[in-house]
Design an enzyme around this catalytic site. Structure first.
Site, PDB file in Angstrom:
ATOM      1  N   LYS A  82       0.840  -1.207   0.000  1.00 58.65           N
ATOM      2  CA  LYS A  82       0.000   0.000   0.000  1.00 58.65           C
ATOM      3  C   LYS A  82       0.878   1.263   0.000  1.00 58.65           C
ATOM      4  O   LYS A  82       0.714   2.166  -0.814  1.00 58.65           O
ATOM      5  CB  LYS A  82      -0.902  -0.008   1.230  1.00 58.65           C
ATOM      6  CG  LYS A  82      -1.670   1.282   1.453  1.00 58.65           C
ATOM      7  CD  LYS A  82      -2.242   1.325   2.869  1.00 58.65           C
ATOM      8  CE  LYS A  82      -2.892   2.665   3.130  1.00 58.65           C
ATOM      9  NZ  LYS A  82      -4.150   2.845   2.374  1.00 58.65           N
ATOM     10  N   LYS A 141     -17.394  -5.716  -7.107  1.00 60.94           N
ATOM     11  CA  LYS A 141     -17.023  -6.705  -6.102  1.00 60.94           C
ATOM     12  C   LYS A 141     -16.720  -8.069  -6.703  1.00 60.94           C
ATOM     13  O   LYS A 141     -17.401  -8.530  -7.604  1.00 60.94           O
ATOM     14  CB  LYS A 141     -18.147  -6.834  -5.072  1.00 60.94           C
ATOM     15  CG  LYS A 141     -18.139  -5.693  -4.089  1.00 60.94           C
ATOM     16  CD  LYS A 141     -19.397  -5.713  -3.281  1.00 60.94           C
ATOM     17  CE  LYS A 141     -19.365  -6.802  -2.266  1.00 60.94           C
ATOM     18  NZ  LYS A 141     -18.547  -6.488  -1.102  1.00 60.94           N
ATOM     19  N   GLY A 189     -25.503  11.815   8.024  1.00 59.44           N
ATOM     20  CA  GLY A 189     -24.970  11.541   9.361  1.00 59.44           C
ATOM     21  C   GLY A 189     -23.632  12.157   9.650  1.00 59.44           C
ATOM     22  O   GLY A 189     -23.493  12.943  10.573  1.00 59.44           O
ATOM     23  N   SER A 190     -22.618  11.821   8.850  1.00 52.65           N
ATOM     24  CA  SER A 190     -21.299  12.325   9.214  1.00 52.65           C
ATOM     25  C   SER A 190     -21.035  13.676   8.572  1.00 52.65           C
ATOM     26  O   SER A 190     -21.516  13.969   7.475  1.00 52.65           O
ATOM     27  CB  SER A 190     -20.217  11.328   8.786  1.00 52.65           C
ATOM     28  OG  SER A 190     -20.312  11.069   7.418  1.00 52.65           O
ATOM     29  N   CYS A 227      -7.130  -0.899   2.025  1.00 52.90           N
ATOM     30  CA  CYS A 227      -7.303  -2.081   2.857  1.00 52.90           C
ATOM     31  C   CYS A 227      -8.346  -1.801   3.930  1.00 52.90           C
ATOM     32  O   CYS A 227      -8.528  -0.658   4.330  1.00 52.90           O
ATOM     33  CB  CYS A 227      -5.991  -2.435   3.548  1.00 52.90           C
ATOM     34  SG  CYS A 227      -4.648  -2.688   2.386  1.00 52.90           S
ATOM     35  N   HIS A 263     -18.904  11.631  -3.542  1.00 53.43           N
ATOM     36  CA  HIS A 263     -17.620  11.065  -3.958  1.00 53.43           C
ATOM     37  C   HIS A 263     -16.834  12.028  -4.830  1.00 53.43           C
ATOM     38  O   HIS A 263     -15.732  11.717  -5.264  1.00 53.43           O
ATOM     39  CB  HIS A 263     -17.830   9.748  -4.702  1.00 53.43           C
ATOM     40  CG  HIS A 263     -18.438   8.701  -3.822  1.00 53.43           C
ATOM     41  ND1 HIS A 263     -19.721   8.247  -3.986  1.00 53.43           N
ATOM     42  CD2 HIS A 263     -17.964   8.059  -2.739  1.00 53.43           C
ATOM     43  CE1 HIS A 263     -19.996   7.372  -3.044  1.00 53.43           C
ATOM     44  NE2 HIS A 263     -18.947   7.234  -2.272  1.00 53.43           N
TER      45      HIS A 263
HETATM   46  N1  GLN Z   1     -24.221   7.558   8.776  1.00 53.86           N
HETATM   47  C1  GLN Z   1     -23.083   7.208   8.032  1.00 53.86           C
HETATM   48  C2  GLN Z   1     -22.316   8.451   7.591  1.00 53.86           C
HETATM   49  O1  GLN Z   1     -22.920   9.417   7.312  1.00 53.86           O
HETATM   50  C3  GLN Z   1     -23.440   6.393   6.811  1.00 53.86           C
HETATM   51  C4  GLN Z   1     -22.239   5.974   6.023  1.00 53.86           C
HETATM   52  C5  GLN Z   1     -22.519   4.992   4.924  1.00 53.86           C
HETATM   53  O2  GLN Z   1     -23.639   4.830   4.501  1.00 53.86           O
HETATM   54  N2  GLN Z   1     -21.514   4.307   4.440  1.00 53.86           N
HETATM   55  O3  GLN Z   1     -21.128   8.452   7.505  1.00 53.86           O
END
Ligand code: GLN
Ligand code: ZN
Length: 760
Positions: free
Chosen positions: A19, A115, A435-436, A519, A697
């Site tokens: 990595k 995947k 959320g985050s 990873c 993204h």
């Molecule tokens: N609640 C999480 C966030 O906002 C959801 C993350 C996710 O769906 N991968 O980070």
């Protein structure tokens, strides 16, 4: 004598050396020669670790992905890559859009990534069109063969078989891939001749699609291909793994190859039939060590069923791990912090090969030869089956006496929704986030300081509260309708909860390749899951105290906890999922009691758990959805349950999504221009939906017009009264400078949509 071999070894290195080297190369800090040198050193080290095997795998190492390696091997790298660049740079261009960060390095569209079967490893999808042509580029592989020969007397090149290679790829022009089979097989014929010239006797040819549902044209493709390859001057060991062969079992036994490998962990029930059907001249390789999990093998139990087979098959029996060890961490030896008892139950790649060696020695020379190792193994297995830490009476008792209605809400959605509307009185197109919020360097630093003891719990707690306060203030200023606390305290959505639940443990270096240099370190579920105390209530209550607007309680769902962990193998996955569900249910109820009126339970990984065969999907979905519902549905009608999924391709599982009975679901849709919502035209989905309008993204900030336009498209498929406005996913990887204007655009767009609706 029974022979041992390995299907593949982890490439990343015990300390993720690969990595770090890759990332330095991409940044322009080391040159190609340095990287090649590191590759060679790693391969040599890995071969050294596999020295006891009768056949050493060669060609399983990769700088990014073995499917992309195959594309390079057969001369099928997409033509958009820079023909003037070195072959390594072209390879990285296809892998990730660019090779290194220098100005003369061309940027091209990266190959699609998806995947690898039901694992968390991602491969680069081969690209074909009607005019695809192939050409052998075996220099790399041959060089590795020559290198390996210096280290071991028997080497076995590993290649991805032509049928699976074609099957895993995509045609860009809708032409029929199978038209390319002839040309492709011709390249494999050349390759096999070439490796034979380099003294190779056996070649491992992977055809993992044999464990999937194949129609008759693909079955025919197998017969045709192996009829042709049969003339090659090497012996082919055809490998299947990850599942049962089922309707392909007869086909696999009959193909004209010198040996067949089957996954004796996942296809244990088929062994007897394979032994009966396999022609008498063929080798049978059994994958007896689980290559997908981290538990010690019960060596005596394995020997018990292997000995009669050995008596029957004699020299024709070979042994190996079930699949490549790519999917497990490298070495348990360096795990100093693991609890010694739990550690004694585990085996990573290096330990798995040692197990293989013990089994082979016991079969070849008698169990007495390895009496000590077998005894040690028995004690470890016993310690695990009997441990008080694995089996908790309270959990078992609770599971045995579940109310039959535990998965149901008190009343159906149509009734709940009225109460919720009265309670929240949201405007049309309510706005929220997933959320985050950005995980700033500051947050990461504080977490690190806390971890190494530079700051104490109290100071860390104060820091987190400041972050929450900041996030709430920002959201209020932006004008969102439903707020979140921002998840500054969470490094990872599974690990955070795992660390607070009994039954979970964590490794220091248990890294597994996910894609390229990326990873993951899945936590380990070793025992019954129990929640010792509330996990998020204090934080949620604090966040809610800062605003009059509802702040969502934020949890990770049981199916996602399960699918992103290494899971115990001593009970069905569905049972472990149920235990997780009950622990989360208790948290949900505690949040409700503490005055949190909206609770989001993320099921980002629900789809990932789908079995390889569609015929087995429903059984999985039944228990997965039930687990989600058990976790969510202990609340009153007025409490609004949200869930979030990172994908929206659920045409094929929409009925299961509806069965989840979540009041609101947020999904990822912005890149598809809402086309992924077409499924809602046909399926009568009654709940509220937040289709993502901000591609998290990408660093791009969506404009108000773009968001309005996306939402109008969504409204063509879903009634406006049921639509929410939100990003695709959490914002943790973004920066505040992007997030603020993007969310502000969302809020303005939502206002415009409301005006638009009121005029109509
Ligand atoms: N609640 C999480 C966030 O906002 C959801 C993350 C996710 O769906 N991968 O980070
Ligand atoms: Zn997501």
């Amino acid at each position: 004598m029974i022979k041992t071999h390995n299907l593949g070894f982890p490439r990343i290195g015990s300390h993720r050396q690969l990595k770090f080297a890759l990332e330095s190369y991409w940044r322009g800090n080391i040159n190609e020669n340095d990287l090649q040198q590191l590759g060679q050193t790693l391969r040599q080290a890995h071969w050294q670790l596999q020295d006891d095997l009768d056949y050493l795998p060669v060609g399983d190492f990769s700088f990014y992905d073995h499917v992309l390696d195959t594309s390079a091997l057969v001369g099928n790298l997409p033509s958009r890559s820079d023909a003037g660049a070195s072959s390594l740079d072209r390879y990285f261009q296809v892998a990730r859009g660019q090779s290194h960060a220098t100005s003369h390095c061309q940027h091209v569209a990266a190959g699609e990534m998806t995947k690898w079967f039901d694992t968390n490893y991602h491969y680069i999808v081969p690209e074909f069109d009607a005019n695809s042509s192939f050409e052998l580029h075996a220099t790399n592989l041959i060089a590795q063969i020559e290198q390996a020969k210096l280290q071991h007397k028997n080497i076995k090149p590993v290649i991805l078989g032509p049928v699976s290679y074609l099957w895993l790829g995509k045609t860009k022009d809708n032409s029929d891939k199978l038209h390319l089979l002839d040309d492709l097989v011709a390249i494999y014929e050349q390759l096999l001749i070439k490796v034979a010239e380099h003294g190779v006797e056996w070649v491992q040819i992977d055809e993992p699609i044999l464990v999937t549902e194949l129609d008759s044209t693909w079955q025919q493709a197998f017969k045709y291909t192996y009829f042709l390859l049969n003339k090659a001057p090497v012996k082919l060991l055809l490998t299947s793994y990850f599942g049962e062969l089922k309707e392909n079992l007869h086909l696999a036994c009959e193909l004209p190859v010198a040996g067949l490998h089957i996954d004796a962990i996942n296809a244990y029930d088929e062994i007897k039939q394979v032994v009966d059907w396999l022609p008498a001249h063929k080798v049978l390789s059994l994958g007896v060590i689980n290559g997908r999990n981290i538990w010690k093998t019960d060596l005596n139990a394995t020997l018990d069923w292997l000995e009669p087979l050995q008596a029957r098959l004699k020299d024709r029996l070979w042994l190996a791990p079930s699949c490549s060890l790519l999917h497990v961490p490298v070495d348990l030896g360096s795990e100093d912090a693991l609890d010694p008892e739990i550690k004694s139950w585990l085996a990573f790649a290096v330990q798995k090969l040692a197990e293989l060696n013990i089994i082979a020695t016991a079969l070849n020379a008698g169990r007495g030869q390895v009496a000590e190792q077998l005894l040690e193994n028995t004690l470890a297995i016993q310690s695990r089956t009997q441990s008080q830490r694995v089996h908790k009476l309270a959990v078992q008792t609770r599971l045995a006496s579940l109310d039959i209605n535990i998965a149901q809400r008190q009343n159906p959605y149509q009734q709940r929704v009225k109460l919720q509307q009265q309670r929240f009185n949201f405007p049309l197109f309510p706005t929220t986030t997933i959320g985050s919020f950005p995980q700033t360097p500051e947050i990461r630093q504080a977490r690190k300081q806390f971890r190494v003891g530079e700051i104490n719990a109290e100071r860390y707690q104060t820091f987190i509260r400041q972050q929450i306060k900041f996030a709430i203030a920002e959201q209020e200023a932006i004008g969102l309708d439903v707020l979140v606390h921002g998840e500054a305290e969470r490094n990872d959505m599974v690990e955070y909860f795992g660390q607070q639940l009994e039954g979970y443990t964590f490794s220091d270096l248990g890294w597994v390749q996910s894609y390229g240099s990326r990873c993951v370190k899945p936590p380990i579920i070793y025992g019954d899951i129990a929640r010792a105390k509330a996990m998020t209530v204090e934080t949620a209550v604090y966040a809610q105290s800062l605003s009059d607007k509802p702040v969502k309680g934020m949890l990770t769902g049981p199916v996602t906890m399960l699918n992103w962990s290494f899971v115990r193998d001593d009970q069905p996955r569905s049972d472990t999922c149920l235990q997780l569900a009950l622990a989360i249910r208790d948290e949900v109820i505690d949040l409700e009691k503490a005055g949190i009126n909206i609770i989001q339970i993320d099921e980002a990984a629900l789809r990932e758990g789908l079995p390889l065969r569609q015929s087995q999907w429903q059984a999985y979905l039944n228990w997965a959805v039930r687990s989600f519902k058990i976790s969510a549905n202990g609340v009153r009608d007025e409490t609004q349950i949200h869930t979030h999924m990172c994908y929206s391709e659920f045409n094929d599982i929409i009925a299961a999504i509806a069965d989840m009975d979540a009041d609101v679901i947020t999904i990822e849709t912005s890149r598809s221009d809402m086309e992924l919502l077409d499924v809602f035209n046909e399926f009568d989905y009654p709940y509220e939906i937040g289709p993502g309008v901000y591609d998290i993204h990408s660093p791009n900030i969506p404009s108000v017009d773009q968001i309005v336009s996306l939402m109008n498209k969504a409204a063509e498929r879903i009634p406006a009264e049921r639509l929410w406005v939100n990003p695709d996913c959490g914002l943790k990887t973004r920066a505040w400078v992007e997030v603020k204007p993007a969310l502000a655009a969302m809020v303005t767009a939502s206002q415009r949509l409301r005006e638009q609706a009121s005029i109509r």
